[in-house]
Design an enzyme around this catalytic site. Structure first.
Site, PDB file in Angstrom:
ATOM      1  N   LYS A 173      38.584  36.329  37.368  1.00  0.00           N
ATOM      2  CA  LYS A 173      39.735  37.075  36.860  1.00  0.00           C
ATOM      3  C   LYS A 173      39.296  38.466  36.492  1.00  0.00           C
ATOM      4  CE  LYS A 173      41.307  37.541  32.860  1.00  0.00           C
ATOM      5  NZ  LYS A 173      41.786  37.331  31.485  1.00  0.00           N
TER       6      LYS A 173
HETATM    7  C1  R5P Z   1      41.882  37.539  27.002  1.00  0.00           C
HETATM    8  O1  R5P Z   1      42.188  37.482  25.822  1.00  0.00           O
HETATM    9  C2  R5P Z   1      42.217  36.474  27.871  1.00  0.00           C
HETATM   10  O2  R5P Z   1      41.268  36.113  28.801  1.00  0.00           O
HETATM   11  C3  R5P Z   1      43.587  36.570  28.515  1.00  0.00           C
HETATM   12  O3  R5P Z   1      43.831  35.312  29.022  1.00  0.00           O
HETATM   13  C4  R5P Z   1      43.722  37.556  29.652  1.00  0.00           C
HETATM   14  O4  R5P Z   1      43.407  38.842  29.265  1.00  0.00           O
HETATM   15  C5  R5P Z   1      45.103  37.496  30.304  1.00  0.00           C
HETATM   16  O5  R5P Z   1      46.099  37.832  29.419  1.00  0.00           O
HETATM   17  P1  R5P Z   1      46.889  39.201  29.487  1.00  0.00           P
HETATM   18  O6  R5P Z   1      47.732  39.132  30.722  1.00  0.00           O
HETATM   19  O7  R5P Z   1      47.707  39.221  28.234  1.00  0.00           O
HETATM   20  O8  R5P Z   1      45.890  40.315  29.569  1.00  0.00           O
END
Ligand code: R5P
Length: 271
Positions: A173
Site C-alpha cells: 500500500k
Molecule cells: C494509517 O493510519 C493506516 O495505514 C490507514 O489505513 C491508511 O493510511 C489508509 O487510510 P486513509 O485512506 O485514511 O489514508
C-alpha cells in the site's frame, strides 16, 4: 505461491479483475479516536457491505465487528507508537501469528518507514512477518508510511514499494503521486493506494480514478470515505470506479446526484 496465500489473497484482490476495495479503519492504533471514527462500530456497520475487505487492529475487530460477519480481515499487526511519542517509525510487531489465525485473518498488515530513523527495525519486522505468514499461508500487506521529512514522490515511493516486495510482501500500500505508473512498474506485486487526508469528494474520486488508470490494484481507503458527509455514497462511488470502470462524473451521477442532495452539499462535492 502457496495455495493458502493465493486463496486468502483472492479474498482481498478479486481474481476476476485484479482489483479490490479495502476499507481502512485502523487509524486509532496511533491516532486515538480519529474524527468520525470515535465509535468504530457505528462507522463500520453501514459501509461493510460495499467493501471487499476490512483493515483494522485486533482490538477494534473484537469489539466492533460481528463475529458472524464474512468480511475478509486485513489485520494490522504493527504499532506500539503514538502521535505524541518520540518517533512514529519506531514500530514493533504487536500481534502474534497465532492470534491472527485465531481471528481468521485473511491478510496481515504492517508499516515500513524507509528512510526514517527506525528503517532497519521496520524492514526487519516485515521480513519476520513474511516468514511467519509463509509458514501458515497468510499473505502480508506492507504499508509504506511516509516520515515527516520524506517527499511523497515517485522516486521515494517506488523505492519503498520495491523494497517491500523484495522482502516478500504480497501486496503493497502506498500513496498516489505524479508518475505513479513508475511506482507500479517497479513493484512486482499488486499496489493499492491509501486515500490520505480528507479531500473534497470529487478530488478523492479523481485520485481513485487516476490511480486505477495508472495501474493500481485498488484502494485501502479510510478518511475520504468515513469523514465524508455521505460515506455510503462515497464508498459506492469508489467501488464503481475500481470495479466497474466508471468515470468520476459517472460515479457522481450514479451515487450522489440520484440521491437528491441539497444544492449546498453538491457545491462542496463539486469543489
Ligand atoms: C494509517 O493510519 C493506516 O495505514 C490507514 O489505513 C491508511 O493510511 C489508509 O487510510 P486513509 O485512506 O485514511 O489514508
Amino acid at each position: 505461491m502457496d495455495w493458502g496465500i493465493k486463496n486468502r489473497l483472492s479474498r482481498i484482490i478479486n481474481q476476476r479483475n485484479g482489483k479490490g476495495v479495502m476499507l481502512a479503519v485502523d487509524h486509532g492504533y496511533f491516532l486515538g479516536p480519529t474524527e468520525r471514527l470515535e465509535d468504530p462500530k457505528k462507522t463500520i456497520k453501514p459501509l461493510l457491505q460495499y467493501a471487499d475487505s476490512l483493515m483494522l487492529t485486533r482490538g477494534v475487530l473484537r469489539t466492533c465487528v460481528d463475529s458472524e460477519s464474512n468480511i475478509p480481515i486485513v489485520l494490522r499487526v504493527s504499532g506500539g507508537t503514538s502521535i505524541l511519542g518520540e518517533d512514529l517509525s519506531k514500530e514493533t510487531i504487536t500481534t502474534s501469528i497465532e492470534e491472527a489465525i485465531r481471528l481468521n485473518a485473511s491478510c496481515l498488515a504492517l508499516s515500513i518507514f524507509v528512510g526514517s530513523k527506525y528503517e532497519h527495525q521496520t524492514l526487519s519486522n516485515l521480513s519476520k512477518l513474511v516468514n511467519e505468514g509463509e509458514k501458515y499461508g497468510i499473505p502480508v500487506l506492507a504499508v509504506t508510511a511516509v516520515g515527516k521529512e520524506m517527499a511523497r514522490d515517485a522516486r521515494y515511493l517506488a523505492l519503498s514499494c520495491r523494497i517491500a516486495a523484495e522482502l516478500g510482501a504480497h501486496v503493497v500500500k502506498t500513496y498516489y503521486c505524479e508518475n505513479f505508473e513508475k511506482v507500479v512498474e517497479g513493484c512486482p506485486v499488486p499496489v493499492i493506494i491509501a486515500g490520505g487526508k480528507k479531500l473534497p469528494e470529487k478530488d478523492a474520486l479523481h485520485l481513485t480514478f487516476n490511480a486505477i488508470k495508472d495501474g493500481a490494484s485498488g484502494v485501502d481507503m479510510g478518511r475520504n470515505i468515513w469523514q465524508s458527509d455521505h460515506p455510503i455514497e462515497m464508498i459506492q462511488a469508489v467501488r464503481s470506479i475500481v470495479h466497474d470502470g466508471l468515470s468520476v462524473q459517472e460515479s457522481i451521477e450514479s451515487f450522489f446526484l440520484k440521491k437528491n442532495l441539497q444544492s449546498n452539499e453538491l457545491e462542496t462535492l463539486n469543489r
